[in-house]
Design an enzyme around this catalytic site. Structure first.
Site, PDB file in Angstrom:
ATOM      1  N   THR A 165       6.050  43.107  33.493  1.00 18.68           N
ATOM      2  CA  THR A 165       7.088  43.682  32.668  1.00 18.68           C
ATOM      3  C   THR A 165       7.092  45.116  33.149  1.00 18.68           C
ATOM      4  OG1 THR A 165       6.450  42.244  30.885  1.00 18.68           O
ATOM      5  CG2 THR A 165       7.306  44.381  30.203  1.00 18.68           C
ATOM      6  N   ARG A 193      12.804  31.737  24.408  1.00 16.38           N
ATOM      7  CA  ARG A 193      11.402  32.200  24.297  1.00 16.38           C
ATOM      8  C   ARG A 193      11.353  33.734  24.248  1.00 16.38           C
ATOM      9  NH1 ARG A 193       8.037  35.643  27.849  1.00 16.38           N
ATOM     10  NH2 ARG A 193       5.895  35.139  27.374  1.00 16.38           N
ATOM     11  N   GLY A 195       8.713  36.879  24.598  1.00 20.11           N
ATOM     12  CA  GLY A 195       7.360  37.289  24.965  1.00 20.11           C
ATOM     13  C   GLY A 195       6.884  38.363  24.006  1.00 20.11           C
ATOM     14  N   ASP A 196       5.890  39.114  24.450  1.00 19.84           N
ATOM     15  CA  ASP A 196       5.360  40.182  23.591  1.00 19.84           C
ATOM     16  C   ASP A 196       6.157  41.486  23.716  1.00 19.84           C
ATOM     17  OD1 ASP A 196       4.515  40.528  26.236  1.00 19.84           O
ATOM     18  OD2 ASP A 196       2.549  41.324  25.680  1.00 19.84           O
ATOM     19  N   THR A 216       0.928  43.991  29.434  1.00 18.02           N
ATOM     20  CA  THR A 216       1.702  43.162  30.358  1.00 18.02           C
ATOM     21  C   THR A 216       0.961  41.836  30.570  1.00 18.02           C
ATOM     22  OG1 THR A 216       0.619  44.079  32.313  1.00 18.02           O
ATOM     23  CG2 THR A 216       2.643  45.157  31.597  1.00 18.02           C
ATOM     24  N   HIS A 217       1.626  40.925  31.242  1.00 19.44           N
ATOM     25  CA  HIS A 217       1.144  39.579  31.571  1.00 19.44           C
ATOM     26  C   HIS A 217       1.320  38.604  30.391  1.00 19.44           C
ATOM     27  CE1 HIS A 217      -0.082  41.834  35.037  1.00 19.44           C
ATOM     28  NE2 HIS A 217      -0.481  40.739  35.665  1.00 19.44           N
ATOM     29  N   THR A 218       0.265  37.935  29.920  1.00 21.30           N
ATOM     30  CA  THR A 218       0.481  36.748  29.069  1.00 21.30           C
ATOM     31  C   THR A 218       0.799  37.118  27.618  1.00 21.30           C
ATOM     32  OG1 THR A 218      -1.120  35.665  30.525  1.00 21.30           O
ATOM     33  CG2 THR A 218      -0.459  34.477  28.544  1.00 21.30           C
TER      34      THR A 218
HETATM   35  N1  ASP Z   1       4.202  40.096  28.941  1.00 18.49           N
HETATM   36  C1  ASP Z   1       5.439  39.562  29.474  1.00 18.49           C
HETATM   37  C2  ASP Z   1       5.845  38.377  28.649  1.00 18.49           C
HETATM   38  O1  ASP Z   1       4.987  37.682  28.112  1.00 18.49           O
HETATM   39  C3  ASP Z   1       5.372  39.122  30.896  1.00 18.49           C
HETATM   40  C4  ASP Z   1       4.540  39.944  31.809  1.00 18.49           C
HETATM   41  O2  ASP Z   1       4.296  41.108  31.540  1.00 18.49           O
HETATM   42  O3  ASP Z   1       4.098  39.417  32.846  1.00 18.49           O
HETATM   43  O4  ASP Z   1       7.032  38.102  28.612  1.00 18.49           O
END
Ligand code: ASP
Length: 311
Positions: A165, A193, A195-196, A216-218
């Site tokens: 992100t 969907r 995300g966070d 970032t990420h999950t």
């Molecule tokens: N955190 C982001 C999401 O879950 C994606 C990411 O940062 O890789 O949408």
């Protein structure tokens, strides 16, 4: 003054730093930087460069938080809109609400004069279509999209493709903090969907008295643990910045059901410290830092988390 952003922030980090140097308000500075990231097609997780959902449509998420007031604005699953962080800010400033999603968010974008834009790049469309052809039978492809998508979401959803992100945190010349995020979310996500990144407390949080954090990420994990809020609350309760981030990592490590993956936590505190910790990331994670006294933003490497359950 301090500015902290993830690696994807490269197209906008210098402008944000320059604005902070010239004593702009923190939110103005980071929103100006994020707008550059959203328009840069080489950033393959945000704005024009992002990946579509399972149906091949772009849906964007963004959030902003003003640490002076704890005002929040966010938008989720917004179609046909590139400056989504600006749209999130407008939600905060013009509506009695905190979050808008989908068509309602797009309607609000029309009302404030943000143009409808087909943000799906031809390259993104090609990669999406190839993935679909790999995963679906000939019959399913012929019927697509009128097939159940839930079974497909188990195989096609591709968090590995979206490694990021963009997140920006800052403390400005008046010691006020702000946070902002923008993303197209997971590649090939189930339509709708979130995300966070549009969820305050999960993907971002800022309270000028204590600190600010963004992940970032999950997102599926940081939503469950309210990770960004955990970091700021722990600082409020007397934890050092590093201990606050470690506490948030421990909470993530305790999850042992559902979708589990990497998370990167970015955080600053009111004492001028910063911390970026990567959890379950295979590769080295980099981030941008600018502080008063530094000529230019510098790319640094995150600290890998060491928890009792990981590494
Ligand atoms: N955190 C982001 C999401 O879950 C994606 C990411 O940062 O890789 O949408």
């Amino acid at each position: 003054m301090i500015l902290l952003a993830n690696s994807e922030a490269w197209p906008g980090i210098s402008e944000s730093a320059d604005l902070l140097k010239s004593r702009s308000a923190g939110l103005d500075a980071i929103l100006a930087g994020i707008a550059h990231v959203e328009r840069e097609t080489k950033v393959r997780s945000v704005g024009y460069g992002g990946w579509p959902n399972m149906l091949g449509r772009m849906e964007f998420d963004a959030g902003v938080m003003d640490g002076a007031t704890r005002g929040v604005g966010s938008v989720g699953a917004v179609p046909e809109t590139v400056p989504v962080a600006a749209l999130a800010r407008a939600v905060m400033e013009r509506l009695p609400h905190v979050t808008l999603t989908g068509e309602g968010a797009r309607r609000f974008a029309d009302e404030i004069g943000l143009p409808r834009e087909e943000a799906l790049l031809e390259d993104s469309r090609r990669v999406w279509r190839e993935r679909l052809e790999k995963e679906l039978s000939r019959e399913e492809l012929a019927a697509f999209p009128d097939i159940p998508l839930a079974p497909l979401s188990r195989t096609i959803t591709d968090p590995e493709r979206v490694r990021d992100t963009t997140v920006f945190l800052c403390r400005d010349a008046k010691d006020q903090m702000a946070a902002a995020t923008s993303t197209s979310g997971w590649a090939w996500k189930y339509p709708g969907r979130l995300g966070d990144s549009p969820i305050a407390g999960a993907g971002f949080y800022a309270d000028s008295r204590y600190g600010a954090a963004a992940c970032t990420h999950t997102g599926e994990m940081t939503i469950r643990c309210a990770t960004s809020r955990t970091v700021v609350l722990a600082i409020k309760l007397g934890f050092t910045l590093v201990d606050a981030v470690d506490l948030a990592v421990e909470e993530l490590a305790e999850l042992d059901t559902g979708f589990l993956g990497p998370v990167v936590i970015h955080a600053i505190d009111a004492g001028g410290n910063h911390e970026v910790t990567s959890f379950r990331c295979q590769d080295a994670i980099t981030y941008w830092l600018w502080k008063e006294g530094m000529a230019e933003p510098e790319l640094r490497t995150a600290r890998p988390a060491h928890t009792q359950r990981e590494n």
